[in-house]
Design a protein around this motif. Structure first.
Motif, PDB file in Angstrom:
ATOM      1  N   ARG A  18      32.465  29.712  30.901  1.00 42.21           N
ATOM      2  CA  ARG A  18      32.800  30.929  30.150  1.00 42.21           C
ATOM      3  C   ARG A  18      33.842  30.641  29.085  1.00 42.21           C
ATOM      4  NH1 ARG A  18      37.016  35.123  32.091  1.00 42.21           N
ATOM      5  NH2 ARG A  18      38.001  33.127  31.908  1.00 42.21           N
ATOM      6  N   ASP A  19      34.871  29.874  29.457  1.00 44.77           N
ATOM      7  CA  ASP A  19      35.905  29.520  28.482  1.00 44.77           C
ATOM      8  C   ASP A  19      35.340  28.659  27.353  1.00 44.77           C
ATOM      9  OD1 ASP A  19      37.830  30.977  29.732  1.00 44.77           O
ATOM     10  OD2 ASP A  19      38.965  29.264  30.505  1.00 44.77           O
ATOM     11  N   LYS A  22      33.137  30.938  25.021  1.00 42.55           N
ATOM     12  CA  LYS A  22      33.921  31.894  24.232  1.00 42.55           C
ATOM     13  C   LYS A  22      35.053  31.196  23.480  1.00 42.55           C
ATOM     14  CE  LYS A  22      32.866  35.874  26.993  1.00 42.55           C
ATOM     15  NZ  LYS A  22      33.272  37.189  27.330  1.00 42.55           N
ATOM     16  N   ARG A  25      35.968  32.618  19.971  1.00 40.88           N
ATOM     17  CA  ARG A  25      36.410  34.016  19.950  1.00 40.88           C
ATOM     18  C   ARG A  25      37.732  34.232  20.663  1.00 40.88           C
ATOM     19  NH1 ARG A  25      31.336  36.800  22.374  1.00 40.88           N
ATOM     20  NH2 ARG A  25      30.850  34.698  23.027  1.00 40.88           N
ATOM     21  N   SER A  26      38.265  33.182  21.269  1.00 40.57           N
ATOM     22  CA  SER A  26      39.504  33.323  22.032  1.00 40.57           C
ATOM     23  C   SER A  26      40.700  33.444  21.091  1.00 40.57           C
ATOM     24  CB  SER A  26      39.697  32.114  22.943  1.00 40.57           C
ATOM     25  OG  SER A  26      40.934  32.188  23.596  1.00 40.57           O
TER      26      SER A  26
END
Length: 128
Positions: A18-19, A22, A25-26
């Motif tokens: 997930r990290d 994304k 976009r973090s």
């Protein structure tokens, strides 16, 4: 591998993916994102190969692997506590400066004749 190890590594793998997905976009900085990925990966390795933590503990002169994990969590907690405390102090100073600026900007001036004015007169509200 035990059922706990399978479940824990699966959850950590999901969080790691997930990290990664994304990543762009973090809002976190690059250092924070890399550190977070390293924590997920390190946790997965420690759960998969528990004897590795024991070897690290022996290299550091600490008796048990669980103690190494405890010491790391205590150090991480202290670092995060001081970091958040410093951030709160900085935010308080910024809020104080902003409040002062707004108060000075919105201050009501008295007319030159010596009669005190009211805020309603200054913003153009008619008296009835």
């Amino acid at each position: 591998m035990s059922a706990f190890q399978i479940l824990a590594v699966s959850v950590l793998g999901g969080v790691f993916l997930r990290d990664l997905l994304k990543w762009s976009r973090s809002p976190a900085s690059l250092l924070v994102r890399v550190l977070r990925l390293a924590v997920w990966a390190g946790s997965g390795v420690a759960i998969t190969i528990p004897s590795l933590i024991q070897e690290v503990a022996q290299l550091l002169g600490i008796g048990r692997g669980a103690d190494v994990v405890l010491y790391l969590f205590v150090l991480a907690f202290l670092w995060v506590s001081f970091f958040l405390y410093a951030r709160c102090l900085r935010l308080e100073r910024e809020i104080t400066a902003l409040t002062r600026h707004m108060a000075i900007r919105d201050a009501v001036r008295e007319p030159a004749s010596g009669e005190p004015s009211t805020r309603s007169e200054e913003v153009g509200v008619k008296k009835s």
